[in-house]
Design an enzyme around this catalytic site. Structure first.
Site, PDB file in Angstrom:
ATOM      1  N   ASP A   1       0.841  -1.174   0.000  1.00 40.60           N
ATOM      2  CA  ASP A   1       0.000   0.000   0.000  1.00 40.60           C
ATOM      3  C   ASP A   1       0.885   1.235   0.000  1.00 40.60           C
ATOM      4  O   ASP A   1       2.109   1.134   0.006  1.00 40.60           O
ATOM      5  CB  ASP A   1      -0.969  -0.007   1.185  1.00 40.60           C
ATOM      6  CG  ASP A   1      -0.260  -0.117   2.522  1.00 40.60           C
ATOM      7  OD1 ASP A   1       0.986  -0.138   2.541  1.00 40.60           O
ATOM      8  OD2 ASP A   1      -0.950  -0.177   3.559  1.00 40.60           O
TER       9      ASP A   1
ATOM     10  N   ASP B   1      -3.126  -2.424   6.490  1.00 37.74           N
ATOM     11  CA  ASP B   1      -3.230  -1.908   7.846  1.00 37.74           C
ATOM     12  C   ASP B   1      -4.666  -1.774   8.324  1.00 37.74           C
ATOM     13  O   ASP B   1      -4.905  -1.532   9.500  1.00 37.74           O
ATOM     14  CB  ASP B   1      -2.538  -0.543   7.960  1.00 37.74           C
ATOM     15  CG  ASP B   1      -3.086   0.481   6.967  1.00 37.74           C
ATOM     16  OD1 ASP B   1      -4.083   0.156   6.285  1.00 37.74           O
ATOM     17  OD2 ASP B   1      -2.525   1.582   6.882  1.00 37.74           O
TER      18      ASP B   1
END
Length: 855
Positions: free
Chosen positions: A296, A583
């Protein structure tokens, strides 16, 4: 209604009475039972049977020696397993477990173990519920109870509902009162039922077992064959049995499995020292095989320290200069209307704020919300008097926006494509402004407002009961906020290193495609013409999806959790070993599906950390590459000491092969007790030292190894190079001593001459293994290019090896037990030739391979 919470003093009293909020530790397995297991596994049972047969055959010395080997190996393996388990437990203890709680009327953070009954806790999407609770307030809440019920669909929760410790709040916000902690929780009851469950073996463990069982079966088969040959040669059955036992002992690598375990544990400890927490040891080896990293953007490639740098409103553009978190930073442009909009938008969430700490303004909590809070302070002055929202529509990854009712006004903020379609009378050029801001690498947030007049829609007594669809429509756009998250220093260099290591990289993010592409180009992940694909545009066919993604530098934006899961599966279907970072709450499925799930330790949610194999304690992309480097080193170390073990086996087996081929006319160079001494003195300590070898300089300059542990290259090196050379010097030195002493073929050598010749063969094997230990440090480089002293553990292991050799030759009682004597000077010189011979053969083999594989 939210609970008032406890005082610090009352919480301390309750904690003293009830104990910490931790699951009760199951009754540990007694040490004697663990040791017993090491003494009764497959190989140990085989040797116990051999010891019993030795007693029956009236060979007590052999029986005692075998028993000593079983006990020594069992104790050693037990010690190494305990060290590995303690290392893993220490690593698991690094996982964060904090919870926000209201104490003394203030919200503070405490360790989950310090919670007590009647504590008032605050939960937000992504939190693991730390104890059994009753929800006092609940805004759009849903709880993942799959770990308790097996049901994968999150369960909606409202105020007054119960929630269980260990489950996850996957959506919404809540305040709750603790009703049970520790052993009193529902999770503790289930854990008590499952504490005896044994996890299934990992692929690495299965392959190791397969290797060892194959070797054991081969050893038993060859031992039986030699027993029959001995009988046919007219040798008494007792001597034939002795030979067969020697062959079996020579080929069984008893110390292989504990050596592998220790190597994995040491690799995990080294990763922890570099901020990479491995949640299971086998993941160390899997990391070394990674071929594709899906990362990411926010917090991993960037600093996750957002600054609000630009606000575009219908009245004009406001640019913020200077420190992004300082409320007194310089502002260029008129912005009173924008200030009010930003202030109310910032009040729409309470997960982050700007605080003055240690003499400077810093972000506390969610970085984006903290940046918006700082912007509100700059442009709107003191916003402390802003009334608190009396209803919130929490952020949803599908809606991609959130809203708050403040008085009679609704304020909405979120992704532009989620907010702008809900707005009426958009100013001309709004879409172009969004694109322009995003192309600068800014994360764009749209802020809108609606004044709620008149009665609530039918079916709702008040606006606080109206559906979100009735509230979030007919909005007035107040402005676009541009936030900048600078790249992490040095991340461009790490990306170049990853590519040198043969890894493919892709950015998988929820950001705007232009924002993602701008950051990807800035850090060198994507080139100027790199392809950027939105999640909605991904092919439905999995094969087409894999073909699209299987290239370096891809950028996939606006991905949903389901699409991220498909990305992992599509790349795995094309043979990749995938590392996937995440996350958020919804990253959990993709992290579990990937070969290596990587979660953020600082900014990640409990859901992500629980699903991951690797937790980055610093949230840095560089740590992923460092972990892959150590994983490759650990995999190479397993090859190193496996090569070392098998080379020794070749030298130990050769005397029996020569004796059998000669029909018993050529004396046996080594006896079974000498082989046992070689196993103890040469295999264990140097093998462990090889398992601690640090990563080589070139480990990240070539593609990952996708080989089996016992591959063709290893077999050629052992059985065609190192093993034969060591065995040749062993038998040549043995023969030289015999012939120099006057022995002729067909005659029985004198007792003293045979002892000296056997001691010479023993010395040749030990010295050959000494050289082999240094040769096995690298599969491509000779030891003098690595530095003779760069692995100090190996130096200590070799020194111990020489001490054992001296004891076996010079201590009369030990030498007599082993059936050998110190070699004569000429024999010692011949045995010493094993060192240069092994090193020269190793160098020649590596040079030839390098020439053949040179492009």
């Amino acid at each position: 209604m939210a609970a008032a919470g406890l005082t610090t003093e009352r919480a301390a009293e309750l904690l003293q009475q009830a104990g910490p909020n931790v699951l009760p530790v199951g009754k540990p397995v007694p040490q004697w039972r663990k040791l017993w297991g090491e003494l009764t596994h497959f190989f140990a049972l085989m040797l116990w049977v051999a010891a019993a047969l030795a007693f029956v055959a009236d060979m007590p010395q052999l029986a005692v020696a075998i028993i000593v080997v079983v006990i020594v190996n069992g104790v050693f393996a037990h010690i190494q397993q305990e060290r590995a388990q303690h290392a893993a437990a220490k690593l698991r203890g690094l996982l964060p477990a904090d919870v926000r709680v209201r104490r003394d009327g203030q919200v503070t953070t405490v360790h989950a173990g310090d919670l007590v009954v009647r504590d008032a806790i605050l939960l937000t999407a992504g939190d693991r519920i730390p104890a059994d609770v009753v929800l006092d307030t609940a805004t759009a809440c849903a709880v993942d109870e799959s770990m308790l019920t097996g049901e994968s669909v999150p369960v909606p929760k409202a105020a007054g509902d119960a929630a269980w410790g260990g489950t996850f709040l996957v959506n919404g916000d809540a305040e709750a009162t603790v009703t049970a902690t520790g052993a009193g929780t529902r999770l503790a009851g289930i854990a008590a039922l499952t504490s005896g469950a044994v996890p299934p073996p990992t692929p690495l463990a299965l392959e190791l077992r397969r290797i060892v069982r194959v070797v054991a079966l081969v050893a038993l088969g060859i031992a039986a064959l030699f027993f029959l040959v001995s009988l046919l040669a007219g040798i008494p059955w007792r001597d034939s049995f002795l030979f067969a036992i020697g062959v079996a002992v020579a080929l069984v690598p008893e110390g292989l499995l504990p050596t592998v375990t220790l190597s994995l544990a040491m690799g995990a400890q080294r990763m922890a020292a570099r901020n990479a927490l491995v949640r299971n040891l086998e993941a160390v080896e899997t990391l070394g095989s990674t071929t594709f990293i899906c990362t990411d953007k926010t917090g991993t490639l960037t600093q996750n320290r957002m600054n609000a740098v630009e606000v575009c409103t219908p009245a004009g553009t406001v640019r913020i200069m200077g420190d992004g978190y300082a409320p007194d930073a310089e502002v260029q442009g008129t912005g009173r209307d924008a200030a009010a909009a930003a202030a109310l938008a910032a009040r729409a969430a309470s997960q982050g704020r700007a605080v003055f700490r240690n003499g400077q303004w810093q972000a506390a909590g969610d970085p984006m919300e903290a940046a918006i809070d700082a912007l509100a302070r700059r442009l709107a002055g003191d916003v402390g008097a802003t009334p608190a929202p009396w209803r919130r529509l929490a952020f949803d990854p599908v809606r991609r926006r959130e809203s708050a009712l403040v008085g009679r006004d609704l304020f909405c903020k979120g992704a532009p494509e989620a907010v702008l379609p809900l707005c009426a009378g958009l100013p001309a050029g709004t879409a172009g402004q969004v694109q322009d801001m995003a192309s600068q690498g800014l994360r764009v947030i749209a802020v809108a407002r609606r004044s709620l007049g008149g009665r609530a829609p039918d079916g709702a007594d008040a606006w606080d009961q109206a559906p979100a669809g009735d509230l979030e429509r007919g909005l007035e756009l107040l402005g676009l906020i541009g936030l900048h998250d600078p790249p992490r220093p040095g991340v461009d260099e790490v990306i170049r290193t990853a590519r040198q290591a043969g890894l493919k990289l892709a950015m998988i993010t929820g950001d705007h495609p232009a924002t993602a592409a701008a950051i990807a180009r800035e850090i060198g992940l994507a080139g100027p013409g790199a392809q950027v694909v939105e999640g909605a545009g991904l092919p439905e066919d999995d094969q087409m999806l894999g073909a699209l993604l299987d290239r370096d530098g891809m950028v996939v934006s606006r991905v949903s959790p389901e699409q991220k899961l498909r990305v992992a599966r599509a790349l795995q279907a094309r043979g990749h070993v995938v590392a996937m970072t995440g996350d958020g709450v919804n990253d959990g499925p993709a992290l579990r599906e990937a070969d290596i799930g990587v979660a953020m330790g600082r900014g990640g949610t409990d859901v992500a950390r629980e699903a991951a194999d690797l937790v980055l304690l610093d949230d840095h992309f560089a740590t992923i590459v460092a972990a892959i480097e150590q994983g490759r080193a650990t995999y190479a170390n397993i090859h190193r000491f496996l090569t070392y073990h098998l080379t020794d086996n070749v030298a130990e087996l050769t005397p029996f092969v020569v004796w059998a081929l000669s029909g018993g006319q050529f004396p046996l160079a080594l006896g079974v007790l000498q082989i046992l001494a070689l196993d103890i003195g040469t295999d264990l300590l140097p093998a462990l030292a090889l398992g601690a070898e640090a990563p080589g300089k070139r480990v990240l300059t070539r593609p990952p190894d996708r080989r089996h542990l016992m591959d063709r290259r290893l077999m050629v090196r052992v059985f065609c190079v190192l093993g034969p050379v060591e065995a040749f010097i062993e038998m040549a030195a043995f023969s030289a001593v015999l012939f120099a002493g006057g022995w002729t073929r067909g005659d029985a050598p004198g007792h003293e001459l045979l002892l000296a010749a056997s001691g010479t063969a023993f010395t040749a094997v030990v010295l050959g293994q000494l050289a082999n230990a240094f040769a096995c440090r690298s599969a491509t480089q000779p030891p003098w290019r690595l530095g003779w002293t760069s692995n100090r553990l190996l130096l200590w292991a070799v020194l111990a090896e020489l001490v054992v050799l001296a004891a076996c030759l010079l201590l009369p009682a030990v030498a007599a037990l082993l059936g050998q004597a110190p070699p004569p000077p000429a024999g010692l010189l011949a045995a010493a030739a094993a060192i240069p011979a092994v090193l020269a053969a190793d160098w020649a083999h590596k040079a030839i391979r390098a020439r053949w594989t040179r492009p």
